[in-house]
Design a protein around this motif. Structure first.
Motif, PDB file in Angstrom:
ATOM      1  N   GLN A  46       0.818  -1.204   0.000  1.00  0.00           N
ATOM      2  CA  GLN A  46       0.000   0.000   0.000  1.00  0.00           C
ATOM      3  C   GLN A  46       0.854   1.258   0.000  1.00  0.00           C
ATOM      4  O   GLN A  46       0.389   2.319  -0.362  1.00  0.00           O
ATOM      5  CB  GLN A  46      -0.904   0.017   1.238  1.00  0.00           C
ATOM      6  CG  GLN A  46      -1.649  -1.272   1.476  1.00  0.00           C
ATOM      7  CD  GLN A  46      -2.930  -1.350   0.699  1.00  0.00           C
ATOM      8  OE1 GLN A  46      -3.066  -0.726  -0.350  1.00  0.00           O
ATOM      9  NE2 GLN A  46      -3.878  -2.113   1.200  1.00  0.00           N
ATOM     10  N   ASN A  72       2.418   2.776   2.705  1.00  0.00           N
ATOM     11  CA  ASN A  72       2.647   3.593   3.894  1.00  0.00           C
ATOM     12  C   ASN A  72       4.072   3.372   4.378  1.00  0.00           C
ATOM     13  O   ASN A  72       4.613   2.275   4.308  1.00  0.00           O
ATOM     14  CB  ASN A  72       1.645   3.301   5.006  1.00  0.00           C
ATOM     15  CG  ASN A  72       1.592   1.848   5.403  1.00  0.00           C
ATOM     16  OD1 ASN A  72       1.114   1.022   4.652  1.00  0.00           O
ATOM     17  ND2 ASN A  72       2.111   1.543   6.578  1.00  0.00           N
ATOM     18  N   TYR A 108      -2.417   9.848   2.633  1.00  0.00           N
ATOM     19  CA  TYR A 108      -1.921   9.272   3.882  1.00  0.00           C
ATOM     20  C   TYR A 108      -1.979  10.325   4.981  1.00  0.00           C
ATOM     21  O   TYR A 108      -1.699  11.501   4.739  1.00  0.00           O
ATOM     22  CB  TYR A 108      -0.468   8.821   3.736  1.00  0.00           C
ATOM     23  CG  TYR A 108      -0.213   7.854   2.601  1.00  0.00           C
ATOM     24  CD1 TYR A 108      -0.063   8.297   1.293  1.00  0.00           C
ATOM     25  CD2 TYR A 108      -0.108   6.489   2.850  1.00  0.00           C
ATOM     26  CE1 TYR A 108       0.170   7.413   0.254  1.00  0.00           C
ATOM     27  CE2 TYR A 108       0.139   5.593   1.818  1.00  0.00           C
ATOM     28  CZ  TYR A 108       0.279   6.061   0.531  1.00  0.00           C
ATOM     29  OH  TYR A 108       0.512   5.181  -0.494  1.00  0.00           O
ATOM     30  N   TRP A 109      -2.258   9.872   6.197  1.00  0.00           N
ATOM     31  CA  TRP A 109      -2.121  10.703   7.389  1.00  0.00           C
ATOM     32  C   TRP A 109      -1.025  10.114   8.277  1.00  0.00           C
ATOM     33  O   TRP A 109      -0.966   8.891   8.499  1.00  0.00           O
ATOM     34  CB  TRP A 109      -3.422  10.748   8.189  1.00  0.00           C
ATOM     35  CG  TRP A 109      -4.496  11.628   7.624  1.00  0.00           C
ATOM     36  CD1 TRP A 109      -5.545  11.252   6.841  1.00  0.00           C
ATOM     37  CD2 TRP A 109      -4.646  13.041   7.826  1.00  0.00           C
ATOM     38  NE1 TRP A 109      -6.339  12.337   6.545  1.00  0.00           N
ATOM     39  CE2 TRP A 109      -5.812  13.444   7.136  1.00  0.00           C
ATOM     40  CE3 TRP A 109      -3.917  14.007   8.527  1.00  0.00           C
ATOM     41  CZ2 TRP A 109      -6.258  14.767   7.115  1.00  0.00           C
ATOM     42  CZ3 TRP A 109      -4.360  15.320   8.507  1.00  0.00           C
ATOM     43  CH2 TRP A 109      -5.520  15.690   7.814  1.00  0.00           C
ATOM     44  N   TYR A 110      -0.176  11.011   8.781  1.00  0.00           N
ATOM     45  CA  TYR A 110       0.879  10.648   9.719  1.00  0.00           C
ATOM     46  C   TYR A 110       0.810  11.598  10.915  1.00  0.00           C
ATOM     47  O   TYR A 110       0.259  12.687  10.831  1.00  0.00           O
ATOM     48  CB  TYR A 110       2.267  10.784   9.088  1.00  0.00           C
ATOM     49  CG  TYR A 110       2.565   9.822   7.955  1.00  0.00           C
ATOM     50  CD1 TYR A 110       2.187  10.116   6.651  1.00  0.00           C
ATOM     51  CD2 TYR A 110       3.245   8.631   8.193  1.00  0.00           C
ATOM     52  CE1 TYR A 110       2.475   9.239   5.601  1.00  0.00           C
ATOM     53  CE2 TYR A 110       3.549   7.753   7.154  1.00  0.00           C
ATOM     54  CZ  TYR A 110       3.160   8.071   5.867  1.00  0.00           C
ATOM     55  OH  TYR A 110       3.440   7.208   4.840  1.00  0.00           O
ATOM     56  N   PHE A 114       2.713   6.451  11.031  1.00  0.00           N
ATOM     57  CA  PHE A 114       1.603   6.263  10.096  1.00  0.00           C
ATOM     58  C   PHE A 114       0.281   6.110  10.837  1.00  0.00           C
ATOM     59  O   PHE A 114       0.196   5.409  11.847  1.00  0.00           O
ATOM     60  CB  PHE A 114       1.869   5.018   9.246  1.00  0.00           C
ATOM     61  CG  PHE A 114       0.684   4.540   8.450  1.00  0.00           C
ATOM     62  CD1 PHE A 114      -0.012   3.414   8.846  1.00  0.00           C
ATOM     63  CD2 PHE A 114       0.268   5.230   7.325  1.00  0.00           C
ATOM     64  CE1 PHE A 114      -1.114   2.962   8.124  1.00  0.00           C
ATOM     65  CE2 PHE A 114      -0.823   4.792   6.598  1.00  0.00           C
ATOM     66  CZ  PHE A 114      -1.517   3.660   6.997  1.00  0.00           C
ATOM     67  N   TYR A 116      -4.411   5.239   5.577  1.00  0.00           N
ATOM     68  CA  TYR A 116      -4.163   5.356   4.140  1.00  0.00           C
ATOM     69  C   TYR A 116      -5.491   5.268   3.400  1.00  0.00           C
ATOM     70  O   TYR A 116      -6.340   4.437   3.715  1.00  0.00           O
ATOM     71  CB  TYR A 116      -3.227   4.227   3.711  1.00  0.00           C
ATOM     72  CG  TYR A 116      -3.291   3.805   2.258  1.00  0.00           C
ATOM     73  CD1 TYR A 116      -3.732   2.543   1.891  1.00  0.00           C
ATOM     74  CD2 TYR A 116      -2.879   4.675   1.261  1.00  0.00           C
ATOM     75  CE1 TYR A 116      -3.775   2.151   0.571  1.00  0.00           C
ATOM     76  CE2 TYR A 116      -2.914   4.286  -0.075  1.00  0.00           C
ATOM     77  CZ  TYR A 116      -3.361   3.029  -0.410  1.00  0.00           C
ATOM     78  OH  TYR A 116      -3.391   2.643  -1.725  1.00  0.00           O
ATOM     79  N   CYS A 153      -0.251  15.284   6.377  1.00  0.00           N
ATOM     80  CA  CYS A 153      -0.957  14.596   5.310  1.00  0.00           C
ATOM     81  C   CYS A 153      -0.032  14.516   4.102  1.00  0.00           C
ATOM     82  O   CYS A 153       0.748  15.439   3.838  1.00  0.00           O
ATOM     83  CB  CYS A 153      -2.229  15.366   4.965  1.00  0.00           C
ATOM     84  SG  CYS A 153      -3.165  14.718   3.575  1.00  0.00           S
ATOM     85  N   GLY A 188      -1.343   4.447  -4.994  1.00  0.00           N
ATOM     86  CA  GLY A 188      -0.773   3.800  -3.821  1.00  0.00           C
ATOM     87  C   GLY A 188       0.378   2.907  -4.223  1.00  0.00           C
ATOM     88  O   GLY A 188       0.576   2.621  -5.389  1.00  0.00           O
ATOM     89  N   GLN A 241       5.727  10.099  -1.737  1.00  0.00           N
ATOM     90  CA  GLN A 241       4.627  10.791  -1.098  1.00  0.00           C
ATOM     91  C   GLN A 241       5.042  12.243  -0.889  1.00  0.00           C
ATOM     92  O   GLN A 241       6.161  12.526  -0.456  1.00  0.00           O
ATOM     93  CB  GLN A 241       4.299  10.132   0.237  1.00  0.00           C
ATOM     94  CG  GLN A 241       3.793   8.708   0.060  1.00  0.00           C
ATOM     95  CD  GLN A 241       3.538   7.998   1.358  1.00  0.00           C
ATOM     96  OE1 GLN A 241       3.331   8.619   2.404  1.00  0.00           O
ATOM     97  NE2 GLN A 241       3.552   6.676   1.321  1.00  0.00           N
TER      98      GLN A 241
END
Lengths: 112, 114
Positions: free
Chosen positions: A97, A99, B33-35, B45, B48, B92, B98, B103
């Motif tokens: 994915q 991440n 994505y959020w971190y 992380f 997603y 973000c 993906g 990113q």
């Protein structure tokens, strides 16, 4: 467990010198690695990435080296400038994915 | 805009209140994505999104955290009944698809819980 770590938390170099920032990773299945630069109050800025089928990749004044045998990643910055002063993070992908798992960062200080 | 936009840039709130953080990704990026970044730490992380669906919520620290994405674009991260340990910078990022793609990050929302 999976982890990405850095050998040196701080690095101070003279302007014009080359800088090397190191990173160790533990997940041998990771197939993508990326370096970010983060200045105070800003989000991480993409510098360069490398896939596991390569051992070296060059950009403008930066080179990333990947040693899969010892699970080590490094970022080389040529002719370091005051504007390079920042915290540098390495990160590895955690799965398909995308991440990322980040290390804690190395602070680079460039002395004029 | 050309980059990832986050709002507000700073948020101060009292413990127990709910907060909502917004992320506007780069146009055309399907992955979001959020971190979370605590002081002096690396990024952790949270969640997603691929389009409007969230195939990976594994990083959300508790059920007080939730996120949604509508129209395949803007995303909101909601924290209910905030606690002091929620204080951090929430970042973000978006990417074209993906997977193995760079990113690109916004400048984050600095959240302070009093």
């Amino acid at each position: 467990g999976e982890s990405v770590g850095l050998h040196l938390p701080t690095l101070s170099v003279q302007e014009g010198d080359n800088s090397i920032i190191n990173c160790a990773y533990s997940n041998s299945a990771s197939d993508y690695f990326i370096w970010y630069k983060q200045e105070s109050g800003k989000g991480p800025q993409f510098i360069i990435d490398i896939r596991s089928n390569m051992d070296k990749r060059q950009g403008q004044r930066v080179t990333v080296l990947l040693n899969k045998t010892v699970k080590h990643l490094s970022l080389q910055i040529a002719a370091t400038q005051p504007g390079d002063s920042a915290v540098y993070f390495c990160a590895e992908n955690a799965g398909s994915q995308g991440n990322l798992i980040f290390g804690k960062g190395t602070k680079l200080s460039v002395k004029p | 805009g050309a980059g990832v936009s986050q709002s507000p840039s700073n948020k101060v709130t009292e413990k127990g209140k709910d907060v909502e953080l917004r992320c506007d990704p780069i146009s055309g990026h399907t992955a979001l994505y959020w971190y979370r970044q605590s002081l002096g730490q690396g990024l952790e992380f949270l969640i997603y999104f691929q389009g409007n669906s969230a195939p990976d919520k594994s990083g959300l620290p508790s059920d007080r955290f939730s996120a949604e994405r509508t129209g395949g674009s803007v995303s909101t991260l909601t924290i209910q009944r905030t606690q002091q340990e929620d204080s951090a910078v929430y970042l973000c990022a978006s990417s074209q698809v993906g997977g193995i793609q760079p990113q690109h990050f916004g400048d984050g929302t600095r959240l302070s819980i009093l």
